[in-house]
Write a protein that holds these residues in place. Structure first.
Motif, PDB file in Angstrom:
ATOM      1  N   ASN A   1      36.243  35.939  15.495  1.00  0.00           N
ATOM      2  CA  ASN A   1      35.595  34.860  16.675  1.00  0.00           C
ATOM      3  C   ASN A   1      34.413  34.322  15.862  1.00  0.00           C
ATOM      4  OD1 ASN A   1      37.480  34.693  18.689  1.00  0.00           O
ATOM      5  ND2 ASN A   1      36.591  36.781  19.436  1.00  0.00           N
ATOM      6  N   LEU A   2      33.815  34.916  14.959  1.00  0.00           N
ATOM      7  CA  LEU A   2      32.582  34.480  14.140  1.00  0.00           C
ATOM      8  C   LEU A   2      33.093  33.481  13.125  1.00  0.00           C
ATOM      9  CD1 LEU A   2      29.259  34.561  13.678  1.00  0.00           C
ATOM     10  CD2 LEU A   2      30.095  36.269  11.796  1.00  0.00           C
ATOM     11  N   ILE A   3      33.979  33.784  12.484  1.00  0.00           N
ATOM     12  CA  ILE A   3      34.593  32.743  11.161  1.00  0.00           C
ATOM     13  C   ILE A   3      35.306  31.664  11.903  1.00  0.00           C
ATOM     14  CG2 ILE A   3      36.278  32.719   9.532  1.00  0.00           C
ATOM     15  CD1 ILE A   3      35.855  35.644   9.225  1.00  0.00           C
ATOM     16  N   ALA A   4      36.134  31.984  12.990  1.00  0.00           N
ATOM     17  CA  ALA A   4      36.937  30.738  13.571  1.00  0.00           C
ATOM     18  C   ALA A   4      37.081  30.853  15.100  1.00  0.00           C
ATOM     19  CB  ALA A   4      38.521  30.557  13.218  1.00  0.00           C
ATOM     20  N   PRO A   5      35.555  30.359  15.742  1.00  0.00           N
ATOM     21  CA  PRO A   5      35.942  30.504  17.306  1.00  0.00           C
ATOM     22  C   PRO A   5      36.762  29.789  17.954  1.00  0.00           C
ATOM     23  CG  PRO A   5      33.990  29.502  16.561  1.00  0.00           C
ATOM     24  CD  PRO A   5      34.906  29.910  15.478  1.00  0.00           C
ATOM     25  N   SER A   6      37.396  30.301  18.968  1.00  0.00           N
ATOM     26  CA  SER A   6      38.450  29.310  19.877  1.00  0.00           C
ATOM     27  C   SER A   6      37.698  27.945  20.344  1.00  0.00           C
ATOM     28  CB  SER A   6      39.136  29.990  20.784  1.00  0.00           C
ATOM     29  OG  SER A   6      38.175  30.288  21.906  1.00  0.00           O
ATOM     30  N   THR A   7      36.683  27.909  20.357  1.00  0.00           N
ATOM     31  CA  THR A   7      35.705  26.719  20.959  1.00  0.00           C
ATOM     32  C   THR A   7      34.645  26.600  19.980  1.00  0.00           C
ATOM     33  OG1 THR A   7      36.477  27.015  23.256  1.00  0.00           O
ATOM     34  CG2 THR A   7      34.643  25.424  22.761  1.00  0.00           C
ATOM     35  N   PRO A   8      34.636  25.463  19.194  1.00  0.00           N
ATOM     36  CA  PRO A   8      33.394  25.314  18.361  1.00  0.00           C
ATOM     37  C   PRO A   8      31.947  25.237  18.958  1.00  0.00           C
ATOM     38  CG  PRO A   8      35.076  23.620  18.034  1.00  0.00           C
ATOM     39  CD  PRO A   8      35.364  24.277  19.222  1.00  0.00           C
ATOM     40  N   ALA A   9      31.069  25.643  18.423  1.00  0.00           N
ATOM     41  CA  ALA A   9      29.563  25.736  18.952  1.00  0.00           C
ATOM     42  C   ALA A   9      29.246  24.485  19.163  1.00  0.00           C
ATOM     43  CB  ALA A   9      28.801  26.796  18.040  1.00  0.00           C
TER      44      ALA A   9
ATOM     45  N   LEU B   1      45.069  28.891  11.445  1.00  0.00           N
ATOM     46  CA  LEU B   1      45.602  27.942  12.569  1.00  0.00           C
ATOM     47  C   LEU B   1      44.496  27.506  13.516  1.00  0.00           C
ATOM     48  CD1 LEU B   1      48.845  30.112  13.151  1.00  0.00           C
ATOM     49  CD2 LEU B   1      48.965  27.857  12.147  1.00  0.00           C
ATOM     50  N   VAL B   2      43.549  28.411  13.754  1.00  0.00           N
ATOM     51  CA  VAL B   2      42.269  27.612  14.567  1.00  0.00           C
ATOM     52  C   VAL B   2      41.691  26.656  13.871  1.00  0.00           C
ATOM     53  CG1 VAL B   2      40.348  28.456  15.561  1.00  0.00           C
ATOM     54  CG2 VAL B   2      42.228  29.734  15.978  1.00  0.00           C
ATOM     55  N   HIS B   3      41.699  26.634  12.620  1.00  0.00           N
ATOM     56  CA  HIS B   3      40.634  25.662  11.977  1.00  0.00           C
ATOM     57  C   HIS B   3      41.430  24.340  11.758  1.00  0.00           C
ATOM     58  CE1 HIS B   3      36.977  27.072  10.852  1.00  0.00           C
ATOM     59  NE2 HIS B   3      37.166  28.101  10.346  1.00  0.00           N
ATOM     60  N   GLN B   4      42.894  24.377  11.787  1.00  0.00           N
ATOM     61  CA  GLN B   4      43.705  23.610  11.755  1.00  0.00           C
ATOM     62  C   GLN B   4      44.024  22.618  13.116  1.00  0.00           C
ATOM     63  OE1 GLN B   4      44.731  21.780   8.986  1.00  0.00           O
ATOM     64  NE2 GLN B   4      43.328  23.188   7.970  1.00  0.00           N
ATOM     65  N   GLY B   5      43.666  23.461  14.074  1.00  0.00           N
ATOM     66  CA  GLY B   5      43.864  22.958  15.373  1.00  0.00           C
ATOM     67  C   GLY B   5      45.374  23.279  15.931  1.00  0.00           C
ATOM     68  N   TRP B   6      46.142  24.051  15.311  1.00  0.00           N
ATOM     69  CA  TRP B   6      47.310  24.460  15.771  1.00  0.00           C
ATOM     70  C   TRP B   6      47.337  25.547  16.687  1.00  0.00           C
ATOM     71  CZ3 TRP B   6      49.281  24.501  10.249  1.00  0.00           C
ATOM     72  CH2 TRP B   6      49.624  23.089   9.671  1.00  0.00           C
ATOM     73  N   LEU B   7      46.598  26.270  16.778  1.00  0.00           N
ATOM     74  CA  LEU B   7      46.337  27.449  17.725  1.00  0.00           C
ATOM     75  C   LEU B   7      45.031  27.099  18.532  1.00  0.00           C
ATOM     76  CD1 LEU B   7      47.056  30.326  18.709  1.00  0.00           C
ATOM     77  CD2 LEU B   7      45.618  31.300  17.029  1.00  0.00           C
ATOM     78  N   PHE B   8      45.194  26.919  19.885  1.00  0.00           N
ATOM     79  CA  PHE B   8      43.884  26.427  20.691  1.00  0.00           C
ATOM     80  C   PHE B   8      44.121  27.093  22.125  1.00  0.00           C
ATOM     81  CE2 PHE B   8      46.989  23.118  20.725  1.00  0.00           C
ATOM     82  CZ  PHE B   8      47.314  22.962  22.022  1.00  0.00           C
ATOM     83  N   GLY B   9      42.832  27.362  22.479  1.00  0.00           N
ATOM     84  CA  GLY B   9      42.849  27.847  23.988  1.00  0.00           C
ATOM     85  C   GLY B   9      42.402  29.237  23.791  1.00  0.00           C
ATOM     86  N   SER B  10      41.510  29.701  24.799  1.00  0.00           N
ATOM     87  CA  SER B  10      40.882  30.844  24.493  1.00  0.00           C
ATOM     88  C   SER B  10      42.105  32.193  24.891  1.00  0.00           C
ATOM     89  CB  SER B  10      39.981  31.088  25.645  1.00  0.00           C
ATOM     90  OG  SER B  10      38.804  30.245  25.279  1.00  0.00           O
ATOM     91  N   ASP B  11      42.917  31.854  25.800  1.00  0.00           N
ATOM     92  CA  ASP B  11      43.986  32.815  25.947  1.00  0.00           C
ATOM     93  C   ASP B  11      44.851  33.180  24.782  1.00  0.00           C
ATOM     94  OD1 ASP B  11      42.850  32.622  28.511  1.00  0.00           O
ATOM     95  OD2 ASP B  11      44.199  31.590  29.419  1.00  0.00           O
TER      96      ASP B  11
END
Length: 122
Positions: free
Chosen positions: A95-103, A22-32
């Motif tokens: 968080n290493l595999i799919a961080p909420s904010t890309p590096a 979900l994080v990689h697809q952009g459906w789950l976003f936001g650090s909270d």
């Protein structure tokens, strides 16, 4: 190992994989929101560890003599280390595999802004 433990571990692994997807697809976003999903995955693992420990103690009590009532300090320390270490390890790995904010972002995004799979508008 009991079936319930296996089911709990499979559920936690599936939740972790779903979180990464979900994080990689952009459906789950936001650090909270990402943090809450990480917390859910870690909680499932902690509950499965606690359940395993409880079941092992029950099996040992059935097989051993009832005269020994105290639990060795090493067993308590091992369990406490696992309960603290596993969630930290899982959250770090997710968080290493799919961080909420890309590096590769040059600046922090706005709060709760989608950052994965977003076209540039400028």
């Amino acid at each position: 190992m009991s079936r319930l433990l296996i089911h709990a571990l499979v559920l936690a692994a599936a939740l972790g994989a779903l979180r990464v997807f979900l994080v990689h697809q952009g459906w789950l976003f936001g650090s909270d929101r990402v943090f809450l999903v990480d917390l859910l995955v870690s909680a499932v693992f902690v509950v499965s560890i606690g359940f395993t420990r409880f079941r092992l103690n029950q099996q040992q009590e059935k097989s051993e003599d009832k005269t020994q009532g105290n639990v060795p300090f090493n067993d308590l320390l091992t369990t406490a280390t696992a309960v603290i270490g596993v969630p930290v390890l899982l959250t770090s790995l997710l968080n290493l595999i799919a961080p909420s904010t890309p590096a590769n972002l040059t600046a922090s995004p706005c709060r709760k802004a989608q950052t994965h799979n977003v076209r540039f508008r400028g």
